[in-house]
Motif scaffolding. Sequence first.
Motif, PDB file in Angstrom:
ATOM      1  N   ARG A  41       0.915  -1.425  -0.080  1.00 23.27           N
ATOM      2  CA  ARG A  41      -0.131  -0.033  -0.013  1.00 23.27           C
ATOM      3  C   ARG A  41       0.948   1.128  -0.089  1.00 23.27           C
ATOM      4  O   ARG A  41       1.995   1.327   0.612  1.00 23.27           O
ATOM      5  CB  ARG A  41      -0.815   0.003   1.037  1.00 23.27           C
ATOM      6  CG  ARG A  41      -1.886  -1.111   1.199  1.00 23.27           C
ATOM      7  CD  ARG A  41      -2.938  -1.243   2.431  1.00 23.27           C
ATOM      8  NE  ARG A  41      -3.443   0.129   2.838  1.00 23.27           N
ATOM      9  CZ  ARG A  41      -4.701   0.775   2.111  1.00 23.27           C
ATOM     10  NH1 ARG A  41      -5.229  -0.038   0.937  1.00 23.27           N
ATOM     11  NH2 ARG A  41      -5.051   1.583   2.354  1.00 23.27           N
ATOM     12  N   SER A  42       0.298   2.432  -0.789  1.00 24.38           N
ATOM     13  CA  SER A  42       1.213   3.568  -0.931  1.00 24.38           C
ATOM     14  C   SER A  42       0.564   4.683   0.114  1.00 24.38           C
ATOM     15  O   SER A  42      -0.723   4.934  -0.016  1.00 24.38           O
ATOM     16  CB  SER A  42       1.283   3.723  -2.208  1.00 24.38           C
ATOM     17  OG  SER A  42       0.092   4.119  -2.853  1.00 24.38           O
ATOM     18  N   PHE A  43       1.295   5.537   0.547  1.00 28.35           N
ATOM     19  CA  PHE A  43       0.928   6.588   1.215  1.00 28.35           C
ATOM     20  C   PHE A  43       1.778   7.742   1.009  1.00 28.35           C
ATOM     21  O   PHE A  43       2.792   7.795   0.959  1.00 28.35           O
ATOM     22  CB  PHE A  43       1.196   6.108   2.870  1.00 28.35           C
ATOM     23  CG  PHE A  43       0.409   4.876   3.414  1.00 28.35           C
ATOM     24  CD1 PHE A  43      -0.482   5.132   3.943  1.00 28.35           C
ATOM     25  CD2 PHE A  43       0.925   3.802   3.115  1.00 28.35           C
ATOM     26  CE1 PHE A  43      -1.283   4.116   4.741  1.00 28.35           C
ATOM     27  CE2 PHE A  43       0.539   2.664   3.547  1.00 28.35           C
ATOM     28  CZ  PHE A  43      -0.631   2.552   4.179  1.00 28.35           C
ATOM     29  N   MET A  44       0.875   8.864   0.912  1.00 30.97           N
ATOM     30  CA  MET A  44       1.558  10.288   0.468  1.00 30.97           C
ATOM     31  C   MET A  44       1.435  11.189   1.771  1.00 30.97           C
ATOM     32  O   MET A  44       0.107  11.409   2.170  1.00 30.97           O
ATOM     33  CB  MET A  44       0.975  11.108  -0.725  1.00 30.97           C
ATOM     34  CG  MET A  44       1.521  12.341  -0.989  1.00 30.97           C
ATOM     35  SD  MET A  44       0.899  13.282  -2.323  1.00 30.97           S
ATOM     36  CE  MET A  44       1.098  12.369  -3.593  1.00 30.97           C
ATOM     37  N   ILE A  45       2.527  11.476   2.449  1.00 25.88           N
ATOM     38  CA  ILE A  45       2.354  12.517   3.469  1.00 25.88           C
ATOM     39  C   ILE A  45       2.882  13.930   3.308  1.00 25.88           C
ATOM     40  O   ILE A  45       4.071  14.011   2.944  1.00 25.88           O
ATOM     41  CB  ILE A  45       2.905  11.908   4.852  1.00 25.88           C
ATOM     42  CG1 ILE A  45       2.526  10.447   4.821  1.00 25.88           C
ATOM     43  CG2 ILE A  45       2.765  12.622   5.891  1.00 25.88           C
ATOM     44  CD1 ILE A  45       3.073   9.420   6.216  1.00 25.88           C
ATOM     45  N   ALA A 110       0.825  17.250  -8.718  1.00 26.23           N
ATOM     46  CA  ALA A 110      -0.199  16.181  -8.626  1.00 26.23           C
ATOM     47  C   ALA A 110      -0.286  15.391  -9.978  1.00 26.23           C
ATOM     48  O   ALA A 110      -0.468  14.155  -9.870  1.00 26.23           O
ATOM     49  CB  ALA A 110      -1.437  16.734  -8.098  1.00 26.23           C
ATOM     50  N   GLU A 111      -0.160  16.197 -11.281  1.00 25.69           N
ATOM     51  CA  GLU A 111      -0.433  15.931 -12.484  1.00 25.69           C
ATOM     52  C   GLU A 111       0.859  14.965 -12.570  1.00 25.69           C
ATOM     53  O   GLU A 111       0.676  13.745 -13.232  1.00 25.69           O
ATOM     54  CB  GLU A 111      -0.658  16.720 -13.483  1.00 25.69           C
ATOM     55  CG  GLU A 111      -1.995  17.570 -13.249  1.00 25.69           C
ATOM     56  CD  GLU A 111      -3.181  16.405 -13.540  1.00 25.69           C
ATOM     57  OE1 GLU A 111      -2.993  15.592 -14.316  1.00 25.69           O
ATOM     58  OE2 GLU A 111      -3.977  16.744 -12.610  1.00 25.69           O
ATOM     59  N   HIS A 117       2.586   7.189 -11.330  1.00 24.58           N
ATOM     60  CA  HIS A 117       2.420   6.188  -9.991  1.00 24.58           C
ATOM     61  C   HIS A 117       1.034   5.519 -10.411  1.00 24.58           C
ATOM     62  O   HIS A 117      -0.007   6.429 -10.469  1.00 24.58           O
ATOM     63  CB  HIS A 117       2.688   6.725  -8.671  1.00 24.58           C
ATOM     64  CG  HIS A 117       3.718   7.257  -8.309  1.00 24.58           C
ATOM     65  ND1 HIS A 117       4.872   6.598  -7.933  1.00 24.58           N
ATOM     66  CD2 HIS A 117       4.418   8.496  -8.513  1.00 24.58           C
ATOM     67  CE1 HIS A 117       6.094   7.129  -7.693  1.00 24.58           C
ATOM     68  NE2 HIS A 117       5.728   8.305  -8.031  1.00 24.58           N
ATOM     69  N   PRO A 118       1.018   4.352 -10.493  1.00 27.65           N
ATOM     70  CA  PRO A 118      -0.345   3.704 -10.891  1.00 27.65           C
ATOM     71  C   PRO A 118      -1.370   3.724  -9.769  1.00 27.65           C
ATOM     72  O   PRO A 118      -2.585   3.533  -9.950  1.00 27.65           O
ATOM     73  CB  PRO A 118       0.022   2.299 -11.361  1.00 27.65           C
ATOM     74  CG  PRO A 118       1.154   1.958 -10.302  1.00 27.65           C
ATOM     75  CD  PRO A 118       1.906   3.218 -10.443  1.00 27.65           C
ATOM     76  N   THR A 119      -0.809   3.750  -8.540  1.00 27.43           N
ATOM     77  CA  THR A 119      -1.909   3.669  -7.579  1.00 27.43           C
ATOM     78  C   THR A 119      -1.452   4.774  -6.282  1.00 27.43           C
ATOM     79  O   THR A 119      -0.236   5.063  -6.162  1.00 27.43           O
ATOM     80  CB  THR A 119      -1.778   2.332  -6.690  1.00 27.43           C
ATOM     81  OG1 THR A 119      -0.705   2.147  -6.318  1.00 27.43           O
ATOM     82  CG2 THR A 119      -2.470   1.219  -7.894  1.00 27.43           C
ATOM     83  N   LEU A 120      -2.355   4.985  -5.471  1.00 27.46           N
ATOM     84  CA  LEU A 120      -2.016   5.923  -4.385  1.00 27.46           C
ATOM     85  C   LEU A 120      -3.281   5.466  -3.307  1.00 27.46           C
ATOM     86  O   LEU A 120      -4.526   5.709  -3.268  1.00 27.46           O
ATOM     87  CB  LEU A 120      -2.243   7.328  -4.181  1.00 27.46           C
ATOM     88  CG  LEU A 120      -1.847   8.082  -2.832  1.00 27.46           C
ATOM     89  CD1 LEU A 120      -0.645   7.879  -2.404  1.00 27.46           C
ATOM     90  CD2 LEU A 120      -2.130   9.574  -3.241  1.00 27.46           C
ATOM     91  N   ASN A 121      -3.093   4.736  -2.294  1.00 28.05           N
ATOM     92  CA  ASN A 121      -3.894   4.178  -1.298  1.00 28.05           C
ATOM     93  C   ASN A 121      -4.376   5.206  -0.362  1.00 28.05           C
ATOM     94  O   ASN A 121      -5.641   5.402   0.136  1.00 28.05           O
ATOM     95  CB  ASN A 121      -3.607   3.025  -0.589  1.00 28.05           C
ATOM     96  CG  ASN A 121      -3.186   1.982  -1.606  1.00 28.05           C
ATOM     97  OD1 ASN A 121      -1.973   1.696  -1.866  1.00 28.05           O
ATOM     98  ND2 ASN A 121      -4.172   1.163  -2.030  1.00 28.05           N
TER      99      ASN A 121
END
Length: 326
Positions: A41-45, A110-111, A117-121
């Motif tokens: 799982r991927s997380f952006m902080i 963001a674009e 990146h194919p996903t962001l959870n």
Amino acid sequence: MSLYRNIVWFIKGMQEYTRGRYETASKSFVTKDLDVSVVGRSFMITGANSGIGKEAAMAIAKKGGTVHLVCRNKERAEAAREEIIRESGNTMIYVHLLDLSETRKVWEFAEAFKREHPTLNVLINNAGCMVNQRELTSDGLEKNFATNTLGVYVLTKCLIPLLEKSRDPRVITVSSGGMLVQQLNSADLQTERTAFDGTMVYAQNKRQQVVMTEVWAKAHPKIHFSVMHPGWADTAAVATAMPQFYQMMRDRLRTAEQGADTVVWLAVSSAAKATASGLFFQDRRVVPTHLPLAWTSSSQEEIQVFRGQLETLAMATRPTGYPANA
């Protein structure tokens, strides 16, 4: 009424937002809620190089998550990354440089992220600022509003399509109990018509984040949205923005790790996902968004005006050629 709200909030904060209150609340926490693996799982902080953001990143990295640290300062971000990798043993930690006050750059970031990146959870909107003198950004926006509200709005808006394609998507926004003394003021979003008080502007921005979260939750049911108050935590941001408060309260402030606890709980636990979307949390429980007897609620008309203004400002800063529905 404004004086009443300030007094009530301060008294409430003295009791509810301190380290002692966290220690009491934590006795009822369910340990297994955070006994999870988030490998894959991927997380952006945002604002992840120090304080609450860094502690959240560390906790998630230790659980195996891929973590994208979004920070303004390259040197501090790289130092945080190295520390997180060293302590967690997780090398899937990536640094992205972005100043959320520069709205055009938020669009661009963001674009680009969506292309790469194919996903962001999970998106964790943690970065914020409290500038005590009115200051304009390169886009001509008041800096607190640009960072705390419009930057969060644009980043979340742009990443929603990516989140909706991902498994168990969540958005957590770190707000503040200071918003309890503020009613949404859609007539003066950038404090152009009233006296500038950095603390109250910050509190207004945090009220705006609560309203945005409620709106997003209704509009995007595939994503679990939440907003939370970390309590009064001992961070460099608090010491810098509110030095007198920091000196007075430092012995009772929560640690940054304690401040980050509910962020991590909202980001990874199944218990958090089982709650309704769009709610306000403190210490892993839902809490009211308005003080008793306080006139801080907004009409649907006021919320619609606010939404319209955000969208207009977002579109005005959108780089040429970017899709309007990004």
